[in-house]
Design an enzyme around this catalytic site. Structure first.
Site, mmCIF file in Angstrom:
data_model
loop_
_atom_site.group_PDB
_atom_site.id
_atom_site.type_symbol
_atom_site.label_atom_id
_atom_site.label_comp_id
_atom_site.label_asym_id
_atom_site.label_seq_id
_atom_site.Cartn_x
_atom_site.Cartn_y
_atom_site.Cartn_z
ATOM 1 C CB SER A 30 -0.923 -0.003 1.213
ATOM 2 O OG SER A 30 -0.168 -0.171 2.383
ATOM 3 C CG HIS B 12 -3.146 -0.558 -2.638
ATOM 4 N ND1 HIS B 12 -3.331 0.774 -2.372
ATOM 5 C CD2 HIS B 12 -3.302 -1.202 -1.455
ATOM 6 C CE1 HIS B 12 -3.598 0.916 -1.092
ATOM 7 N NE2 HIS B 12 -3.588 -0.256 -0.520
ATOM 8 C CD GLU C 11 -4.159 3.537 -5.015
ATOM 9 O OE1 GLU C 11 -4.215 4.764 -5.026
ATOM 10 O OE2 GLU C 11 -3.439 2.909 -4.202
ATOM 11 C CG ASN D 134 -2.974 4.192 1.593
ATOM 12 O OD1 ASN D 134 -4.173 4.385 1.809
ATOM 13 N ND2 ASN D 134 -2.417 3.000 1.682
#
Ligand code: COA
Length: 708
Positions: free
Chosen positions: A415, A436, A448, A486
């Site tokens: 991540s 991800h 992702e 993130n």
């Protein structure tokens, strides 16, 4: 007649075919063509009945949403819409049979409801999905549907937007017959049966409209459900109001009210945002430098490394799509735990009626636990989901590179970590990519897909296709710390913590964000994910922190106290045995003390400031991401936030929301925060530029965009 509608004669039946591929949307030319064809069929003495059918893969998927977009932006409508066509169909002196395959959605269903009869293939679906676009049916759907299907089903369909199957529609009286085999032949045969019979019109019926007493609980339950499941959405409440109106107003008056409400919805910010989301979900699949024709590799078997929460969820994702999975752990105990978790998750799905027992058993058979890496020799793709640490990831990838056959794709579920560095542990960096997933992987729609600098186009094309196959929205992003989601979440959560440290209560911060429409507050989200996850990452990256720049204090200290969040029963909140969050005054007291020790000034903070601080922190980082080409377009960021972070769809995503607020205003507010809180609020240069030139994120394209 236009090219989009064809009229042919099949004996005594006129067949009108709509040919506006791919989905026969009712755009300019289609409605006019239908009206003209109908007039001709009516005038033609050879025709005793009319069949209306869709060419290609579907009947009609609704009004042309592009047209809505044009009208929303102030252009004059290029088509009259269905409103004048539908009464002409009803008034036709020959029976009109609608022949439905694929979907009759939105305006497509409204068109069908105006026919005297409707037949469909067994796999067809009908629905009024307009609410999902922030709209309501605008051509009589809210008035005709309850008259045909009854109030309860009509209100559910119009308020949730969820389609129903042909079998359900037949049972409800929306359809008159299902046609096995050739639809057109069946529809023509049906039309011949009804020649000379009455030509029923939905508008004339009232026997299913119920009474105020029977309807009251139906509408109350619908409003309640809409409030809970579509919190903040306006269109479902309007749709319910209109179906209710159908039960008490004459048909024509109901239509007028529907028209007025439709226009209100059409020009609302919610509708603009939701239409942006509709097209956005399709646009993210399009990568400028990877044409649709790029050959994808076949993925018929997958290996997953790590049977923890993420690995187990990922294994379920592939199994659910019918793809066999080898699930690998380091020791038998961990493997058993992983498999037990998967079984538990499936059992919950069966209990909740999401899957049948048989489906689950079949899926479980597709997941083979293993301790041996060697068993990965023949898989087409591997997804690594081990603990988040670079050294470990590199070791795993070096090993995978040795055991997997040449050409197999090696994907990491990291991540935050660099895909390029992970790829450097292999001799096949072109086949290394990030995938991800979001927790719980078997539920969250977002994937992702992280492009490293060496990742090959075929690898990307394959992963985009795999995403679609397993029911995910795949969004291609570039390689940087935290990627898109993130990386943006970091300043968002940072601000939420700062706000508490400056005087807001944790629950006030979360409430403001929840009221803005976020699925959860930022602090509660931390508790859910586990505060220790960020703590561990912060420890790894501490050396990168700029000295003298303010950092949040609280989460590290909560972690030092063992308050990791839900899993330890306490974090920002306390949790009861049902994992319900309970505000904890102890935390507030502790934060007040820590803030005093750190000399942080305390003040009263409004919900509006909480929202601006948190959401504009997202936006500012999003602007940098866009400028760097880490996201291809602003819409990619929006789709990530809607599908992975609980951002409210009716606000269109953070970048769309900023465009809606106005970038000048957003920039101004960020400059105020810069004044007060320092360099963490340096405005992104792209934001400044767009604010000064009157641009929008939505229209911005970085020359040569590439998320590489
Ligand atoms: N108006 C304009 N374009 C439409 C459309 C509509 N009502 N429905 C679909 N499209 C376009 C899509 O944007 C897509 O275009 P693209 O290939 O340029 O990206 C193309 O038609 C195919 O649609 P897609 O959704 O990719 O195909 P699918 O087979 O997965 O799904 C539907 C087909 C009909 C189920 C789905 O497109 C859908 O739900 N459409 C909208 C229905 C709706 O909301 N109707 C009410 C309008 S008020």
């Amino acid at each position: 007649m236009t090219d989009l509608v064809h009229l042919t004669q099949q004996g005594d039946v006129a067949v009108i075919t709509i040919n506006n591929l791919p989905v026969n949307a009712l755009g300019p030319g289609v409605i006019e063509g239908l009206a003209q064809a109908l007039r001709q069929a009516e005038a033609d003495k050879r025709a005793s009945a009319v069949v209306i059918i869709g060419g290609g893969r579907t009947f009609v998927a609704g009004a042309d949403i592009h047209e809505f977009q044009r009208v929303m932006s102030g252009e004059a409508p290029r088509t009259e819409g269905l409103l004048s066509l539908l009464p002409a169909i009803e008034a036709c002196t020959k029976p009109v049979v609608m022949a439905i395959h694929g979907n009759a959605f939105g305006g497509g269903l409204e068109l069908a409801l105006a026919g005297h009869y409707r037949v469909a293939t067994p796999d067809a679906q009908v629905g009024q999905p307009e609410v999902k676009l922030g709209l309501i049916p605008g051509a009589g759907g809210t008035q005709r549907l309850p008259r045909l299907a009854g109030v309860a089903l009509a209100v559910e369909m119009c308020a949730t937007g969820n389609p129903i199957s042909a079998a359900q529609a037949l049972k409800a009286g929306i359809l008159d017959r299902l046609i096995e085999g050739d639809l057109l032949a069946g529809a023509i045969a049906f039309a011949r049966e009804v020649i000379g019979k009455p030509r029923p019109k939905a508008r004339d019926r009232s026997e299913k409209l119920g009474t105020p007493e029977t309807n009251a609980p139906i509408f109350a339950a619908a409003r309640d459900a809409a409030q809970k499941k579509q919190r903040g959405w306006k269109s479902p409440q309007v749709a319910i109001e209109l179906v209710e109106a159908a039960t008490r107003l004459p048909f024509e008056e109901g239509l007028k009210l529907e028209q007025a409400r439709f226009r209100e919805c059409l020009f609302s910010d919610q509708s603009k945002a939701l239409v942006h989301v509709f097209f956005g979900e399709r646009e993210v699949a399009k990568v400028p430098d990877i044409p649709k024709e790029t050959p994808a590799l076949p993925v018929n078997s997958v290996g997953v490394v790590g049977a923890g929460t993420m690995g187990g969820g990922i294994a379920m994702v592939f199994a659910n799509a019918g793809i066999p999975v080898l699930l690998r752990e380091v020791d038998q105990a961990a493997l058993d735990r992983g498999m037990a978790n998967i079984q538990k998750n499936y059992a919950t799905s069966v209990q909740r009626g999401r899957f049948t027992q048989q489906f689950v058993e079949e899926r479980l058979r597709l997941i083979k636990p293993t301790l041996a890496f060697d068993s990965f020799a023949d898989v087409d793709m591997v997804v690594e989901a081990v603990f988040e640490g670079m050294a470990l990831k590199k070791e795993v990838f070096a090993q995978l590179d040795k055991v997997c056959r040449p050409g197999a794709i090696l994907a990491s579920n990291t991540s935050t970590l660099s895909i390029d560095e992970i790829a450097s542990a292999t001799a096949r960096p072109d086949a290394v990519i990030g995938t991800h997933f979001f927790s719980p992987a078997n539920v969250m729609r977002l994937l992702e897909i992280v492009r490293g600098k060496a990742t090959g186009k075929q690898t990307i094309a394959t992963c985009m296709q795999v995403a679609k196959r397993v029911g995910k929205v795949g969004v291609l992003v570039g390689n940087c710390r935290g990627f898109v989601g993130n990386r943006m979440f970091h300043p968002y959560r940072r601000e939420a913590q700062f706000l508490v440290e400056e005087g807001a209560n944790p629950e006030a911060v979360d409430q403001a964000l929840y009221d803005f429409g976020m699925a959860m507050g930022a602090l509660a989200t931390g508790d859910l994910a586990g505060l220790d996850v960020g703590w561990r990452i912060r420890k790894e990256y501490r050396h990168l922190e700029r000295p003298g720049v303010r950092q949040p204090l609280t989460e590290d200290r909560l972690c030092e106290m063992g308050r990791y969040g839900q899993k330890t029963g306490a974090g920002w909140y306390k949790y009861d045995e049902k994992r319900r969050a309970i505000p904890d005054p102890e935390v507030t007291q502790l934060v007040r003390r820590w803030a005093a020790e750190a000399g942080i000034e305390q003040r009263k903070i409004t919900p509006a400031e909480i929202v601006d601080r948190c959401i504009f922190a997202l936006v500012n980082e999003g602007a940098r991401i866009l400028e760097e080409g880490i996201a291809l377009r602003a819409v990619d960021i929006d789709i990530i936030y809607l599908n992975g972070y609980g951002f409210p769809a009716y606000r269109g995503g953070p970048m769309w929301y900023a465009d809606t607020v106005g970038l000048k205003k957003v920039y101004g507010r960020i400059c105020e925060f810069r004044e007060r809180h320092g360099e963490l609020w340096d405005p992104a240069p792209l934001l400044q530029q767009l604010a000064e030139t009157g641009g929008t994120f939505a229209a911005f394209r970085k020359p040569q965009t590439a998320a590489a």
